[in-house]
Write an enzyme that holds these catalytic residues in place. Structure first.
Site, PDB file in Angstrom:
ATOM      1  N   ASN A 105      -1.566  -2.551 -11.534  1.00 51.77           N
ATOM      2  CA  ASN A 105      -0.964  -3.735 -10.711  1.00 51.77           C
ATOM      3  C   ASN A 105      -1.653  -4.600 -11.214  1.00 51.77           C
ATOM      4  O   ASN A 105      -1.776  -5.443 -11.340  1.00 51.77           O
ATOM      5  CB  ASN A 105      -1.299  -2.797  -9.170  1.00 51.77           C
ATOM      6  N   ASP A 199       1.593  -9.206   0.215  1.00 47.60           N
ATOM      7  CA  ASP A 199       1.252  -8.617  -0.785  1.00 47.60           C
ATOM      8  C   ASP A 199       0.481  -9.326  -1.747  1.00 47.60           C
ATOM      9  O   ASP A 199      -0.894  -9.835  -2.150  1.00 47.60           O
ATOM     10  CB  ASP A 199       3.594  -8.559  -1.322  1.00 47.60           C
TER      11      ASP A 199
END
Length: 292
Positions: A105, A199
């Protein structure tokens, strides 16, 4: 809090499911980003033109520049060295390659040339970790994270940040500026309690952290003390990650996503998944090359 709406324009109009991992290479004046779900790497000159799209054959989410000819790409099985001219990739450092339940990620290069790279469970909560890689050495730094995000660093390399979007918390940790390794325990930097989620993030030359608010349609800017000082509205629901494209301004490339949207929501958010350029005053920072 200062509310500022700078100039925002579409940089690339092909929507992707899960845009992530944007960055800028000053050696080639090229912007890159990924569609994690489909395993594609996009590259496009910052000045505009045609984007090159590279199928990587597996999920991938982040990139570190090695030099003008090579890139280090974080994938669901580890770090690959990619030759830009030929597109050929070779495994350099496996990371959870034997665990098909996880993928890469968020990631970013520390000022010392160390690559902080994360993994997360494809479906399982709490299966993610953050690793440190430098000069052939790999260390696990943190584990038990559901959705690792917001990996970024202060300009002097003495503070590192990371988040768990599952908890909507950003932590900060004191860091050795010469190695990029933590030298203390993480402490709370910011806990998000408004609509949307934390995020990807990046830190500017003044030490302010710029965070994409997934589901909140904005980029929030925080001082080094965790105070929100600016909010930039985005024309999409799910901005996913910003990256500076200049040291003379705070111009940002911002990825977005339509991942997990139903048809009705996607239709009401036509810009979802497209890539944007935000032009704003300030002083950005560019990641250094990674040290293999």
């Amino acid at each position: 809090m200062i509310v500022q709406q700078p100039k925002i324009r579409l940089f690339h109009d092909e929507p992707v499911q899960l845009g992530e991992g944007p960055g800028y290479d000053p050696l080639t004046k090229t912007v890159w980003w990924f569609d994690i779900v489909t395993g594609r790497l996009f590259e496009k000159p910052l000045a505009g033109g045609t984007a090159e799209v590279h199928a990587l054959g597996q999920m991938a989410s982040a990139l570190a520049v090695i030099d003008e000819k090579r890139q280090l790409i974080a994938t669901e099985t580890g770090l690959f060295i990619r030759d830009r001219q030929t597109g050929h990739s070779t495994m350099h450092q496996p990371i959870e390659a034997d665990n098909p339940a996880t993928r890469s990620n968020d990631a970013r290069v520390h000022p010392a040339g160390a690559f902080w790279v994360s993994t997360m469970g494809k479906t399982q909560k709490g299966a993610g970790s953050i690793y440190w890689y430098r000069q052939g050495e790999l260390r696990k730094l943190f584990s038990g994270i559901s959705i690792p995000n917001s990996i970024c660093f202060s300009p002097d390399g003495r503070i590192s940040y990371f988040a768990d979007t599952g908890k909507n918390i950003i932590w900060r940790v004191d860091t050795d500026a010469e190695t990029g390794l933590p030298v203390g325990e993480p402490v709370l930097f910011y806990q998000h309690s408004e609509p949307g989620g934390i995020d990807g993030s990046v830190v500017d030359a003044e030490g302010n952290l710029w965070n994409a608010c997934w589901g909140g349609s904005c980029i929030n800017v925080f001082s080094s003390t965790g105070m929100r000082i600016r909010s930039i509205e985005m024309p999409v629901r799910q901005p996913s990650c910003p990256a500076f494209t200049s040291e003379d301004s705070a111009n940002l490339i911002v990825t977005t996503a339509y991942h997990e949207m139903n048809d009705a929501t996607h239709q009401s958010d036509p810009g979802a998944g497209k890539t944007y350029l935000v032009e704003v005053a300030g002083k950005g920072r560019l990641d250094p090359p990674v040290i293999l």
